[in-house]
Design a protein around this motif. Sequence first.
Motif, PDB file in Angstrom:
ATOM      1  N   ASN A 293      56.296  59.631  20.545  1.00  0.00           N
ATOM      2  CA  ASN A 293      56.474  58.489  21.532  1.00  0.00           C
ATOM      3  C   ASN A 293      55.186  58.515  22.230  1.00  0.00           C
ATOM      4  O   ASN A 293      54.636  57.447  22.403  1.00  0.00           O
ATOM      5  N   LEU A 294      54.986  59.591  22.691  1.00  0.00           N
ATOM      6  CA  LEU A 294      53.703  59.733  23.748  1.00  0.00           C
ATOM      7  C   LEU A 294      52.380  59.350  22.923  1.00  0.00           C
ATOM      8  O   LEU A 294      51.396  58.496  23.488  1.00  0.00           O
ATOM      9  N   LEU A 295      52.064  59.781  21.823  1.00  0.00           N
ATOM     10  CA  LEU A 295      51.041  59.497  20.917  1.00  0.00           C
ATOM     11  C   LEU A 295      50.996  57.957  20.800  1.00  0.00           C
ATOM     12  O   LEU A 295      50.074  57.256  20.530  1.00  0.00           O
ATOM     13  N   ARG A 296      52.085  57.553  20.245  1.00  0.00           N
ATOM     14  CA  ARG A 296      52.193  56.200  19.904  1.00  0.00           C
ATOM     15  C   ARG A 296      51.924  55.428  21.183  1.00  0.00           C
ATOM     16  O   ARG A 296      51.050  54.179  21.094  1.00  0.00           O
ATOM     17  N   ASN A 297      52.457  55.796  22.381  1.00  0.00           N
ATOM     18  CA  ASN A 297      51.869  54.861  23.679  1.00  0.00           C
ATOM     19  C   ASN A 297      50.575  54.851  23.903  1.00  0.00           C
ATOM     20  O   ASN A 297      49.998  53.749  24.363  1.00  0.00           O
ATOM     21  N   ALA A 298      49.926  55.841  23.604  1.00  0.00           N
ATOM     22  CA  ALA A 298      48.812  56.284  24.026  1.00  0.00           C
ATOM     23  C   ALA A 298      47.631  55.380  22.819  1.00  0.00           C
ATOM     24  O   ALA A 298      46.853  54.716  23.317  1.00  0.00           O
ATOM     25  N   SER A 299      48.068  55.700  21.698  1.00  0.00           N
ATOM     26  CA  SER A 299      47.459  54.639  20.929  1.00  0.00           C
ATOM     27  C   SER A 299      47.362  53.366  20.934  1.00  0.00           C
ATOM     28  O   SER A 299      46.256  52.393  20.951  1.00  0.00           O
ATOM     29  N   GLU A 300      48.665  52.559  21.082  1.00  0.00           N
ATOM     30  CA  GLU A 300      48.956  51.283  21.635  1.00  0.00           C
ATOM     31  C   GLU A 300      48.089  50.773  22.793  1.00  0.00           C
ATOM     32  O   GLU A 300      47.536  49.925  22.688  1.00  0.00           O
ATOM     33  N   ALA A 301      48.011  51.679  23.724  1.00  0.00           N
ATOM     34  CA  ALA A 301      47.217  51.440  25.166  1.00  0.00           C
ATOM     35  C   ALA A 301      45.793  51.231  24.707  1.00  0.00           C
ATOM     36  O   ALA A 301      45.021  50.218  25.292  1.00  0.00           O
ATOM     37  N   LEU A 302      45.201  52.413  24.039  1.00  0.00           N
ATOM     38  CA  LEU A 302      43.908  52.028  23.469  1.00  0.00           C
ATOM     39  C   LEU A 302      43.469  50.795  22.706  1.00  0.00           C
ATOM     40  O   LEU A 302      42.211  50.342  22.951  1.00  0.00           O
ATOM     41  N   THR A 303      44.396  50.629  21.869  1.00  0.00           N
ATOM     42  CA  THR A 303      44.223  49.459  20.894  1.00  0.00           C
ATOM     43  C   THR A 303      44.415  48.163  21.934  1.00  0.00           C
ATOM     44  O   THR A 303      43.543  46.992  21.671  1.00  0.00           O
ATOM     45  N   LYS A 304      45.137  48.071  22.926  1.00  0.00           N
ATOM     46  CA  LYS A 304      45.364  46.720  23.754  1.00  0.00           C
ATOM     47  C   LYS A 304      44.040  46.615  24.502  1.00  0.00           C
ATOM     48  O   LYS A 304      43.482  45.678  24.860  1.00  0.00           O
ATOM     49  N   GLN A 305      43.500  47.840  25.053  1.00  0.00           N
ATOM     50  CA  GLN A 305      42.480  47.839  25.968  1.00  0.00           C
ATOM     51  C   GLN A 305      41.143  47.645  25.200  1.00  0.00           C
ATOM     52  O   GLN A 305      39.988  47.548  25.986  1.00  0.00           O
ATOM     53  N   ASN A 306      41.060  47.508  23.870  1.00  0.00           N
ATOM     54  CA  ASN A 306      39.964  47.328  23.201  1.00  0.00           C
ATOM     55  C   ASN A 306      38.945  48.458  23.399  1.00  0.00           C
ATOM     56  O   ASN A 306      37.698  48.261  23.331  1.00  0.00           O
ATOM     57  N   ILE A 307      39.274  49.653  23.530  1.00  0.00           N
ATOM     58  CA  ILE A 307      38.472  50.767  23.431  1.00  0.00           C
ATOM     59  C   ILE A 307      37.619  51.027  22.242  1.00  0.00           C
ATOM     60  O   ILE A 307      38.256  51.130  21.183  1.00  0.00           O
ATOM     61  N   LYS A 308      36.280  50.982  22.312  1.00  0.00           N
ATOM     62  CA  LYS A 308      35.456  50.994  21.077  1.00  0.00           C
ATOM     63  C   LYS A 308      35.640  52.410  20.362  1.00  0.00           C
ATOM     64  O   LYS A 308      35.692  52.681  19.108  1.00  0.00           O
ATOM     65  N   HIS A 309      35.578  53.575  21.193  1.00  0.00           N
ATOM     66  CA  HIS A 309      35.864  54.796  20.430  1.00  0.00           C
ATOM     67  C   HIS A 309      36.996  55.461  21.230  1.00  0.00           C
ATOM     68  O   HIS A 309      36.780  56.343  22.059  1.00  0.00           O
ATOM     69  N   PRO A 310      37.976  55.047  20.518  1.00  0.00           N
ATOM     70  CA  PRO A 310      39.585  55.557  21.204  1.00  0.00           C
ATOM     71  C   PRO A 310      39.530  57.255  20.701  1.00  0.00           C
ATOM     72  O   PRO A 310      39.174  57.666  19.736  1.00  0.00           O
ATOM     73  N   LYS A 311      40.144  57.850  21.778  1.00  0.00           N
ATOM     74  CA  LYS A 311      40.040  59.262  21.734  1.00  0.00           C
ATOM     75  C   LYS A 311      41.527  59.878  22.199  1.00  0.00           C
ATOM     76  O   LYS A 311      41.688  59.544  23.387  1.00  0.00           O
ATOM     77  N   ILE A 312      42.301  60.520  21.576  1.00  0.00           N
ATOM     78  CA  ILE A 312      43.279  61.302  22.120  1.00  0.00           C
ATOM     79  C   ILE A 312      43.332  62.623  21.996  1.00  0.00           C
ATOM     80  O   ILE A 312      43.007  63.251  21.096  1.00  0.00           O
ATOM     81  N   THR A 313      43.733  63.536  23.159  1.00  0.00           N
ATOM     82  CA  THR A 313      43.424  64.729  22.804  1.00  0.00           C
ATOM     83  C   THR A 313      44.804  65.568  23.405  1.00  0.00           C
ATOM     84  O   THR A 313      45.415  64.960  24.231  1.00  0.00           O
ATOM     85  N   VAL A 314      45.149  66.447  22.715  1.00  0.00           N
ATOM     86  CA  VAL A 314      46.375  67.086  22.735  1.00  0.00           C
ATOM     87  C   VAL A 314      45.957  68.733  23.075  1.00  0.00           C
ATOM     88  O   VAL A 314      45.523  69.322  22.173  1.00  0.00           O
ATOM     89  N   SER A 315      46.397  69.140  24.095  1.00  0.00           N
ATOM     90  CA  SER A 315      46.112  70.545  24.587  1.00  0.00           C
ATOM     91  C   SER A 315      47.553  71.367  24.670  1.00  0.00           C
ATOM     92  O   SER A 315      48.566  70.770  25.306  1.00  0.00           O
ATOM     93  N   ILE A 316      47.564  72.464  24.531  1.00  0.00           N
ATOM     94  CA  ILE A 316      48.287  73.513  24.947  1.00  0.00           C
ATOM     95  C   ILE A 316      48.022  74.891  25.777  1.00  0.00           C
ATOM     96  O   ILE A 316      47.276  75.246  25.040  1.00  0.00           O
ATOM     97  N   PHE A 317      48.461  75.099  26.673  1.00  0.00           N
ATOM     98  CA  PHE A 317      48.375  76.182  27.451  1.00  0.00           C
ATOM     99  C   PHE A 317      49.597  76.889  27.861  1.00  0.00           C
ATOM    100  O   PHE A 317      50.729  76.414  27.597  1.00  0.00           O
ATOM    101  N   GLU A 318      49.754  78.041  28.460  1.00  0.00           N
ATOM    102  CA  GLU A 318      50.566  78.649  28.949  1.00  0.00           C
ATOM    103  C   GLU A 318      50.315  79.737  30.167  1.00  0.00           C
ATOM    104  O   GLU A 318      49.055  80.103  29.964  1.00  0.00           O
ATOM    105  N   ASP A 319      51.076  79.973  30.887  1.00  0.00           N
ATOM    106  CA  ASP A 319      51.042  80.801  31.909  1.00  0.00           C
ATOM    107  C   ASP A 319      52.086  82.012  31.889  1.00  0.00           C
ATOM    108  O   ASP A 319      52.691  82.083  30.764  1.00  0.00           O
TER     109      ASP A 319
END
Length: 384
Positions: free
Chosen positions: A271-297
């Motif tokens: 869901n979150l990836l789809r929302n990010a992708s659609e938002a970048l497409t709607k904003q006409n970002i030339k070089h869309p980039k989505i970063t997924v990071s995982i950390f822990e404490d």
Amino acid sequence: INLQPEDEHICLHSTALYPNWSIGSSPNLPAAYVSAVTAALIHQKPTALGIHWSVASDYTELDTLLRALNLGAYQRFSRLWFGRMLHEYKYVLLGAGAMLLLLLTYTYLVSKLVERRTRQLRVSLERENKTFQEAKAANERLLRMQRAGVVGQVSGLIAHELNQPLASIKLYARALQRASEAGTLTEAKMKEVLEEMRADADMASAIVDRVRQYAKGRDSGRQTLALSELAAKSIREFNRQTGSESGIVTRFNSRAIVYVNALEIELCIVNLLRNASEALTKQNIKHPKITVSIFEDAKRAELRICDNGNLSEEKLSLFNEPTQSDKSSGLGLGLQIVRGIVENHGGKISFSRNNVGGLSVLITLPLHEANHGKKAAENAHTNR
């Protein structure tokens, strides 16, 4: 022994003699001896004080008769004695009566107080029981409302999540139909398309099974998994649904073992990836980039999804109201479902702007208990 030199008495004696001293005889003593001794004593001359011997009669039988008849000295419990006692001890008796009266009054007052307090306690218990019943009924109403809310959320889940696999199946079926009509349908192409359709059908079936578990109140189906593996699988599923290898950058600094329902977490990430992708497409970002990071404490795992879009403060504030959607075809339920799933797993979700101006979504989940102990042991070993 210790003879007393007194000429006043004819009898020898060892101690001083006093008036009213008696000489007695035993019953088996011969009467002649008793008479001789008695005569000797009676004939003694009186002392200077006029003291002399005399004969005392045996009044045992008379005393016994008086005691039996309750007369004379034995008349203690007669009416005269009772009256004299009342007269002599009237103040004492009055005081005792007053004390008794006070005691009876106190007992009566205490019994009345206990009765009143018992009645109050009974009323309080009845009121408390009534309140408990009302609270129980309210709790039941609240549970019904919660179940209704879950049903609404599940309905949104069906509409929001089943749409993608069903649409994919529909497109694949149409492509097969067109290829068949055009005469370009090959066996290899049909096999490939059918595999994609089966994958979409499996995804839809998994969603339906999860909905049934919600409706029937079964176990959550959670298991111990690595968050990085769930994220990688979600990215592959997102790429398959979109039909392209999108530029998603992964930074998995930890496996982060969590105790979750795999399907629910995958739905959240997709869901979150789809929302990010659609938002970048709607904003006409030339070089869309989505970063997924995982950390822990020491206690929690962190999954962060960032994009390089342009997020205004006004748009950021809308994420606090997830039922609002700026997509014309959106139901406004995607983020609400994600938030509910994350919070149901004991986690939190937050939204902020990243350093490039895009949206940053942070999901925190508690680490699995077994991973806690392993992490603590590693930290202790490092400290040593």
